[in-house]
Design a protein around this motif. Structure first.
Motif, PDB file in Angstrom:
ATOM      1  N   ILE A 120      -0.428  -6.587  -2.018  1.00 34.29           N
ATOM      2  CA  ILE A 120      -0.320  -6.234  -3.428  1.00 34.29           C
ATOM      3  C   ILE A 120      -1.303  -7.096  -4.214  1.00 34.29           C
ATOM      4  O   ILE A 120      -1.172  -8.311  -4.275  1.00 34.29           O
ATOM      5  CB  ILE A 120       1.110  -6.454  -3.942  1.00 34.29           C
ATOM      6  CG1 ILE A 120       2.120  -5.727  -3.039  1.00 34.29           C
ATOM      7  CG2 ILE A 120       1.250  -5.967  -5.372  1.00 34.29           C
ATOM      8  CD1 ILE A 120       3.562  -6.077  -3.348  1.00 34.29           C
ATOM      9  N   TYR A 130      -2.127  -1.455  -4.149  1.00 35.22           N
ATOM     10  CA  TYR A 130      -1.540  -1.544  -2.810  1.00 35.22           C
ATOM     11  C   TYR A 130      -2.541  -1.147  -1.728  1.00 35.22           C
ATOM     12  O   TYR A 130      -3.213  -0.122  -1.828  1.00 35.22           O
ATOM     13  CB  TYR A 130      -0.334  -0.617  -2.697  1.00 35.22           C
ATOM     14  CG  TYR A 130       0.821  -0.971  -3.588  1.00 35.22           C
ATOM     15  CD1 TYR A 130       1.854  -1.783  -3.129  1.00 35.22           C
ATOM     16  CD2 TYR A 130       0.895  -0.500  -4.888  1.00 35.22           C
ATOM     17  CE1 TYR A 130       2.924  -2.110  -3.936  1.00 35.22           C
ATOM     18  CE2 TYR A 130       1.954  -0.820  -5.717  1.00 35.22           C
ATOM     19  CZ  TYR A 130       2.968  -1.626  -5.230  1.00 35.22           C
ATOM     20  OH  TYR A 130       4.023  -1.950  -6.039  1.00 35.22           O
ATOM     21  N   CYS A 165       4.323   1.698   1.437  1.00 32.48           N
ATOM     22  CA  CYS A 165       3.338   0.882   0.726  1.00 32.48           C
ATOM     23  C   CYS A 165       2.220   1.790   0.224  1.00 32.48           C
ATOM     24  O   CYS A 165       1.370   2.202   1.023  1.00 32.48           O
ATOM     25  CB  CYS A 165       2.776  -0.205   1.638  1.00 32.48           C
ATOM     26  SG  CYS A 165       1.532  -1.275   0.871  1.00 32.48           S
TER      27      CYS A 165
END
Length: 551
Positions: A120, A130, A165
């Motif tokens: 991140i 991300y 993610c």
């Protein structure tokens, strides 16, 4: 077939009495767990265990054909754990790992612990913040964070470790970033700009018209590892870094100091030093300088146009409690600092030839101050010109206001009068000056006003106005026909704006609750953007700072 299944279950129940194992049939969903032996801490060995179940008891040997009689739990070997591979002398040293008897780390793969490393980047917004990489271990993932500035990582073991993610959830809000509207999925933690939790769509564009030099309202978290933000200064348009459309806010906190662009919440600079309680910014042409004050020492930093790094030195250790520039603005040629412990006030003047403050300064030492005030200590001071005069307050119940002509350093200052119990910061925009009064049981807190032209030793005390509970920091700005003072209520989470006319009379005085999420207000400062004046407040108890539009 039914008998075979019942038999398998019966065997499973017997094994479960030894070590907790995963039991199922061909009808179960998902792949069967890999079986092996479990080297239980204490010397016991059990058959047909799994890595997940064995992790509770010892080390797993990933070999379905292995038997306890093979003595694979004894002797040296390679140990695969969440943080990587290590050589161990016996399996009992490989708790919650996979033990490879008689092998070295160069001969084995710890792929059982592989997973997705979600990276991140706090300098980017929305999905762009991300990226995900498959790493062999959690330790390899965590190494990414230490090798790269401004990022955080999360590790999810397994081949599907990158599936979440960025998080596959509904948007938690939108971010008006410098590049436009971006959906946010984690409560604005990756928003570089203004986060709005009440919206979950960029159609229609809620950020339209938000460009230009405008700082949006909101509460913003301070960057890790800093906590308890306290000291505060907002650099004005004369400061070099502001020419790029940035709004640098310098904040001192537990853990050091950082400079953040209030428009984007992007960290421009940070320094992990001792806890910083007071912050002072000033600039001289062509160099732009920043000075940071803390209890016990003073940090100095220099920034030249076109430079790429900051340079820190520690010039002294006098224990300054407060400092402000001569004249009060960012463009200045000197500053005033106060060291209460040794009853010392010094006015440093910039030497444009030597490029230092060490060559030209005025010192009002303990001897002179003590002649006028033997009991109390100076706490805050202000000089409007390089050659003086100087006004200062002492910390007491009541505290007192003094003026000194800055001609004879050995001459006693002149007492003007009592200002209230527990004075804190003193600031001026002549002819209006103000002192934050912390207050006590016998004296209410507030802002004590006085009149002073900045050039003479004539000072006139004015009224005291209410200003929340226990104010500490104040900031002042000329706003049309009034001088506007902003202060904070440290104990009641408020801020107060006091408008004062040039004759010292109060035009208006309004106290307002701070926005939700900002608690333990320490200091306040004015910020001017294309929309007008806004207020920046450090929120010590909640580890953040707030930008407020009082209009």
């Amino acid at each position: 077939m039914g008998w075979e299944i019942r038999k398998a279950r019966a065997i499973c129940f017997v094994l479960a009495g030894l070590v907790s194992v995963s039991c199922g049939t061909d009808d179960d969903e998902g792949p069967a767990p890999r079986l092996g032996i479990c080297c239980v801490t204490g010397g016991t060995c059990t058959l047909d265990s799994t890595l997940e179940k064995c992790s509770e008891f010892g080390a797993f040997v990933d070999n379905p054909d292995a038997l306890c009689s093979d003595n694979l739990c004894d002797g040296e070997g390679a140990c695969c754990q969440a943080n990587g591979c290590t050589q161990v002398s016996q399996a009992s040293e490989c708790m919650a790992g996979i033990f490879h008897a008689g092998m070295t780390c160069s001969e084995v793969s710890c792929s059982n612990f592989a997973g997705g490393c979600c990276i991140i980047d706090r300098s980017r917004s929305g999905d762009e913040a991300y990226t995900c990489e498959m790493e062999s271990t959690q330790g390899d993932c965590e190494a990414q964070a230490s090798a790269r500035d401004g990022i955080e990582v999360t590790f999810t073991r397994g081949s599907e470790g990158c599936d979440d993610c960025p998080p596959q959830t509904d948007p938690t809000g939108v971010c008006c970033s410098p590049t436009g509207c971006v959906l946010e999925f984690n409560d604005g933690l990756t928003c570089v700009g203004d986060y709005n939790p009440d919206l979950t769509s960029c159609d229609p564009d809620p950020c339209e018209g938000s460009g230009g030099n405008v700082v949006r309202e909101g509460v913003r978290e301070v960057p890790s590892p800093f906590t308890a933000p306290d000291g505060l200064d907002v650099m004005d348009a004369a400061w070099a870094m502001s020419t790029a459309g940035q709004f640098p806010v310098i904040i001192g906190a537990d853990g050091g100091t950082f400079v953040v662009d209030a428009k984007t919440n992007r960290v421009l600079y940070q320094s992990s030093s001792a806890d910083t309680f007071g912050v002072l910014g000033f600039s001289t042409n062509p160099d732009v300088l920043l000075r940071l004050f803390q209890t016990g020492s003073a940090f100095s930093s220099g920034w030249a146009d076109g430079a790429t790094e900051w340079d820190f030195t520690v010039p002294n250790t006098l224990g300054y409690s407060d400092a402000t520039t001569i004249g009060g603005g960012n463009m200045t040629d000197g500053y005033t600092a106060v060291a209460p412990t040794i009853k010392y006030i010094v006015v440093f003047r910039w030497d444009p030839v030597g490029l230092t403050f060490a060559n030209d300064f005025f010192e009002l030492e303990q001897t002179a101050i003590q002649m006028a005030e033997p009991e109390q200590r100076p706490i805050s001071a202000y000089a409007h010109q390089k050659e003086g005069p100087l006004v200062f307050v002492t910390d007491g119940a009541p505290g007192r206001l003094f003026v000194h002509d800055m001609v004879d350093a050995n001459a006693a200052p002149t007492l003007i009068g009592n200002v209230g119990s527990g004075p804190r910061q003193l600031r001026c925009v002549p002819p209006v000056c103000a002192v934050a009064i912390f207050g006590d049981d016998a004296d209410d807190p507030g802002i004590r006003l006085f009149s002073w032209d900045g050039t003479s030793t004539t000072v006139t005390l004015r009224s005291k106005v209410e200003a929340g509970t226990s104010p500490i920091g104040i900031d002042m700005v000329m706003n049309g026909s009034t001088v506007d003072i902003v202060s904070t209520g440290t104990d009641d989470d408020t801020y107060t704006i006091t408008k004062v006319a040039s004759d010292g009379s109060v035009v208006s005085n309004q106290t307002t609750a701070l926005p939700d999420g900002c608690e333990g207000a320490a200091n306040a400062a004015w910020l001017r953007d294309d929309e007008g004046l806004k207020v920046v407040v450090t929120c010590t108890d909640t580890d953040n700072y707030a930008v407020i539009n009082p209009n």
